[in-house]
Design an enzyme around this catalytic site. Structure first.
Site, PDB file in Angstrom:
ATOM      1  N   HIS A 208      44.558  38.115  48.555  1.00 24.48           N
ATOM      2  CA  HIS A 208      43.115  38.214  48.328  1.00 24.48           C
ATOM      3  C   HIS A 208      42.510  36.932  47.763  1.00 24.48           C
ATOM      4  O   HIS A 208      41.300  36.850  47.580  1.00 24.48           O
ATOM      5  CB  HIS A 208      42.801  39.356  47.359  1.00 24.48           C
ATOM      6  CG  HIS A 208      43.177  39.035  45.936  1.00 24.48           C
ATOM      7  ND1 HIS A 208      44.465  39.064  45.483  1.00 24.48           N
ATOM      8  CD2 HIS A 208      42.431  38.645  44.882  1.00 24.48           C
ATOM      9  CE1 HIS A 208      44.499  38.723  44.207  1.00 24.48           C
ATOM     10  NE2 HIS A 208      43.279  38.454  43.808  1.00 24.48           N
TER      11      HIS A 208
HETATM   12  C1  UD1 Z   1      38.276  38.590  41.569  1.00 26.52           C
HETATM   13  C2  UD1 Z   1      38.689  37.401  40.709  1.00 26.52           C
HETATM   14  C3  UD1 Z   1      40.152  37.079  40.987  1.00 26.52           C
HETATM   15  C4  UD1 Z   1      41.008  38.301  40.807  1.00 26.52           C
HETATM   16  C5  UD1 Z   1      40.481  39.458  41.622  1.00 26.52           C
HETATM   17  C6  UD1 Z   1      41.269  40.716  41.309  1.00 26.52           C
HETATM   18  C7  UD1 Z   1      36.998  35.710  40.142  1.00 26.52           C
HETATM   19  C8  UD1 Z   1      36.475  34.365  40.450  1.00 26.52           C
HETATM   20  N1  UD1 Z   1      37.906  36.210  41.006  1.00 26.52           N
HETATM   21  O1  UD1 Z   1      38.382  38.199  42.927  1.00 26.52           O
HETATM   22  O2  UD1 Z   1      40.576  36.087  40.082  1.00 26.52           O
HETATM   23  O3  UD1 Z   1      42.323  37.975  41.237  1.00 26.52           O
HETATM   24  O4  UD1 Z   1      39.101  39.696  41.301  1.00 26.52           O
HETATM   25  O5  UD1 Z   1      41.245  41.619  42.359  1.00 26.52           O
HETATM   26  O6  UD1 Z   1      36.614  36.294  39.152  1.00 26.52           O
HETATM   27  N2  UD1 Z   1      34.171  43.392  46.848  1.00 26.52           N
HETATM   28  C9  UD1 Z   1      34.032  44.717  47.210  1.00 26.52           C
HETATM   29  N3  UD1 Z   1      34.102  45.660  46.231  1.00 26.52           N
HETATM   30  C10 UD1 Z   1      34.280  45.354  44.936  1.00 26.52           C
HETATM   31  C11 UD1 Z   1      34.387  44.007  44.562  1.00 26.52           C
HETATM   32  C12 UD1 Z   1      34.336  43.049  45.531  1.00 26.52           C
HETATM   33  O7  UD1 Z   1      33.884  45.053  48.377  1.00 26.52           O
HETATM   34  O8  UD1 Z   1      34.347  46.275  44.109  1.00 26.52           O
HETATM   35  C13 UD1 Z   1      34.117  42.362  47.894  1.00 26.52           C
HETATM   36  C14 UD1 Z   1      32.720  41.751  48.032  1.00 26.52           C
HETATM   37  O9  UD1 Z   1      32.525  41.440  49.370  1.00 26.52           O
HETATM   38  C15 UD1 Z   1      32.841  40.467  47.244  1.00 26.52           C
HETATM   39  C16 UD1 Z   1      34.291  40.075  47.461  1.00 26.52           C
HETATM   40  O10 UD1 Z   1      35.005  41.306  47.524  1.00 26.52           O
HETATM   41  O11 UD1 Z   1      31.957  39.475  47.677  1.00 26.52           O
HETATM   42  C17 UD1 Z   1      34.855  39.214  46.346  1.00 26.52           C
HETATM   43  O12 UD1 Z   1      34.643  39.831  45.069  1.00 26.52           O
HETATM   44  P1  UD1 Z   1      34.696  38.938  43.714  1.00 26.52           P
HETATM   45  O13 UD1 Z   1      34.549  39.806  42.537  1.00 26.52           O
HETATM   46  O14 UD1 Z   1      33.775  37.774  43.857  1.00 26.52           O
HETATM   47  O15 UD1 Z   1      36.116  38.310  43.732  1.00 26.52           O
HETATM   48  P2  UD1 Z   1      37.531  38.938  44.042  1.00 26.52           P
HETATM   49  O16 UD1 Z   1      38.015  38.369  45.340  1.00 26.52           O
HETATM   50  O17 UD1 Z   1      37.527  40.396  43.870  1.00 26.52           O
HETATM   51  N1  UDP Z   2      47.178  46.713  42.368  1.00 29.17           N
HETATM   52  C1  UDP Z   2      46.903  48.062  42.556  1.00 29.17           C
HETATM   53  N2  UDP Z   2      46.639  48.501  43.823  1.00 29.17           N
HETATM   54  C2  UDP Z   2      46.665  47.684  44.907  1.00 29.17           C
HETATM   55  C3  UDP Z   2      46.960  46.307  44.701  1.00 29.17           C
HETATM   56  C4  UDP Z   2      47.204  45.853  43.412  1.00 29.17           C
HETATM   57  O1  UDP Z   2      46.899  48.851  41.606  1.00 29.17           O
HETATM   58  O2  UDP Z   2      46.425  48.150  46.027  1.00 29.17           O
HETATM   59  C5  UDP Z   2      47.411  46.228  41.002  1.00 29.17           C
HETATM   60  C6  UDP Z   2      48.724  45.521  40.773  1.00 29.17           C
HETATM   61  O3  UDP Z   2      49.717  46.431  40.389  1.00 29.17           O
HETATM   62  C7  UDP Z   2      48.391  44.541  39.664  1.00 29.17           C
HETATM   63  C8  UDP Z   2      46.928  44.237  39.872  1.00 29.17           C
HETATM   64  O4  UDP Z   2      46.423  45.259  40.723  1.00 29.17           O
HETATM   65  O5  UDP Z   2      48.537  45.121  38.379  1.00 29.17           O
HETATM   66  C9  UDP Z   2      46.768  42.896  40.500  1.00 29.17           C
HETATM   67  O6  UDP Z   2      45.439  42.724  40.856  1.00 29.17           O
HETATM   68  P1  UDP Z   2      44.984  41.605  41.890  1.00 29.17           P
HETATM   69  O7  UDP Z   2      46.108  41.226  42.767  1.00 29.17           O
HETATM   70  O8  UDP Z   2      43.754  42.125  42.520  1.00 29.17           O
HETATM   71  O9  UDP Z   2      44.537  40.430  40.917  1.00 29.17           O
HETATM   72  P2  UDP Z   2      45.296  39.202  40.215  1.00 29.17           P
HETATM   73  O10 UDP Z   2      46.420  39.732  39.413  1.00 29.17           O
HETATM   74  O11 UDP Z   2      45.716  38.253  41.299  1.00 29.17           O
HETATM   75  O12 UDP Z   2      44.207  38.595  39.390  1.00 29.17           O
END
Ligand code: UD1
Ligand code: UDP
Length: 363
Positions: A208
């Site tokens: 992601h």
């Molecule tokens: C964010 C964090 C990342 C973390 C991840 C955990 C930042 C810069 N990034 O990335 O470090 O690893 O969360 O999962 O803070 N979206 C949805 N539903 C949601 C949220 C997001 O559909 O509930 C989609 C939207 O299209 C959005 C995109 O995901 O534009 C990205 O969401 P965003 O919160 O900007 O960053 P993540 O990729 O989720």
């Molecule tokens: N995770 C989850 N369901 C999923 C994928 C990940 O519960 O389908 C959990 C995973 O066990 C871990 C956390 O989400 O604890 C990691 O989140 P993510 O990879 O989104 O973010 P990052 O750790 O890279 O910031």
């Protein structure tokens, strides 16, 4: 600081998981806190499912910020957190990790008459192209209590000139969370049956990160690589796909190989069960690298760098980038490991140690 009032800020899936042991410890000790949800994650599968499954309390404030450009999203959260800290007369704000929600909490607090605690301090990928790296560095430099998961993270903080008095090595709260849920997941999760998977005979994948999935060529490489792994091992790949990646696949018209099963994001118990029983995990997630290491499942990290080098030093992880040949080579290398490494992230008492430091041992 026994009388302090805390604000605990969270906004994304990993923060909900990694702060769950801290919230439980606060409740157990009767620590007074205000829970602020920034709304960075809002889809049920990234949000409410974790509140339900982890038994988290309802947030006292929901900022409903949602998705947006970095400045827009962070700015809105910053103003919202500032309001709450002033209204609730907060003494200490606690943030966890490296998301924009963390950065907003850190900047807001640093200009107010409140102290900042950073859970998971001192992680560095040394790649300033990653938004998370900027968030980590800034947060650590304005933090008053830096809870480093390992001695290595603590020494990175010292290298940046941060005073020893602010640094505390506690382990990572993810160990607490894994220990609390691993057996429950084994008993309650039906994920293997639901997807017709055999323990030890499938590959778990997650991807992601913006730097991987927002670039068409890297995303296509990543799927080419995982497709080759699936063919060589003759195992299915299960990929609970983050909404960001789902959107990019459609936008770039990249199709996943037939061997890769795209499913909706899972709750923590189902996901933990998959991590615990996979032959190997291929991921760009920070938290998943840690969990694989804790659970004894080999991990291949599809990024150019990791801020979790302890997992590599333990022999649990290899960092290979997104070139298909390198992904395949990494999987071959990691499948020859025995899973018998030491978990470097502590003994599962991180949340208790953090509270001992912030409220005292009698708190
Ligand atoms: C964010 C964090 C990342 C973390 C991840 C955990 C930042 C810069 N990034 O990335 O470090 O690893 O969360 O999962 O803070 N979206 C949805 N539903 C949601 C949220 C997001 O559909 O509930 C989609 C939207 O299209 C959005 C995109 O995901 O534009 C990205 O969401 P965003 O919160 O900007 O960053 P993540 O990729 O989720
Ligand atoms: N995770 C989850 N369901 C999923 C994928 C990940 O519960 O389908 C959990 C995973 O066990 C871990 C956390 O989400 O604890 C990691 O989140 P993510 O990879 O989104 O973010 P990052 O750790 O890279 O910031």
């Amino acid at each position: 600081m026994a009388e302090s009032h805390f604000a605990i800020v969270l906004g994304t899936r990993p923060e909900m998981i990694k702060l769950s042991p801290v919230l439980r410890a606060c409740d157990r000790r009767g620590v007074s806190y205000t829970l602020i949800h920034t709304g960075q994650h809002y889809s049920d599968e990234l949000d409410s499912v974790f509140f339900e499954r982890l038994g988290l309390p309802e947030p006292d404030y929901h900022l409903d910020v949602g998705s947006g450009r970095h400045g827009e999203q962070t700015g809105e959260m910053l103003a919202g957190i500032e309001d709450v800290v002033l209204t609730e007369d907060v003494d200490v704000v606690l943030v966890q990790g490296d998301t924009n929600s963390v950065l907003a909490g850190a900047i807001a607090t640093s200009k107010l008459d409140a102290e900042l605690g950073h859970v998971e301090a001192g992680l560095r990928s040394f790649d300033r192209d990653m938004p998370e790296e900027i968030n980590r560095v800034i947060t650590d430099h304005v933090g008053d209590y830096l809870f480093a998961p390992t001695e290595e993270s603590a020494s990175l903080l010292r290298d940046e000139g941060i005073d020893e008095s602010r640094i505390h090595v506690t382990g990572n709260t993810i160990v607490d969370a894994v220990q609390a849920h691993r057996n429950i997941a084994a008993e309650e999760s039906s994920i293997l049956d639901r997807h017709n998977l055999t323990s030890g005979e499938f590959i778990l994948m997650t991807a992601h990160r913006a730097e991987n999935v927002d670039e068409r060529d890297r995303l296509a490489d990543l799927f080419a690589g995982i497709g080759r792994v699936a063919r060589e091992l003759d195992y299915p790949v299960i990929y609970p796909i983050h909404p960001r990646t789902r959107e990019r696949l459609e936008e770039f018209e990249v199709t996943a190989p037939d061997t890769v099963r795209l499913i909706n994001p899972l709750d923590f118990l189902d996901f933990l069960r998959l991590e615990d029983t996979a032959a190997i995990i291929v991921t760009d997630s920070g938290g998943v690298q840690e969990e694989a290491c804790i659970l004894g499942t080999p991990c291949v990290t599809i990024r150019e760098s990791t801020e979790r080098p302890e997992t590599v030093a333990a022999g649990a992880n290899t960092v290979v980038g997104t070139n298909p040949d390198d992904i395949l080579a990494g999987v071959r290398e990691m499948l020859s490991t025995d899973g018998d490494w030491e978990n470097p992230f502590g003994d599962g008492t991180a949340a208790e140690q953090i509270l001992d430091i912030m409220v005292g041992t009698d708190g």
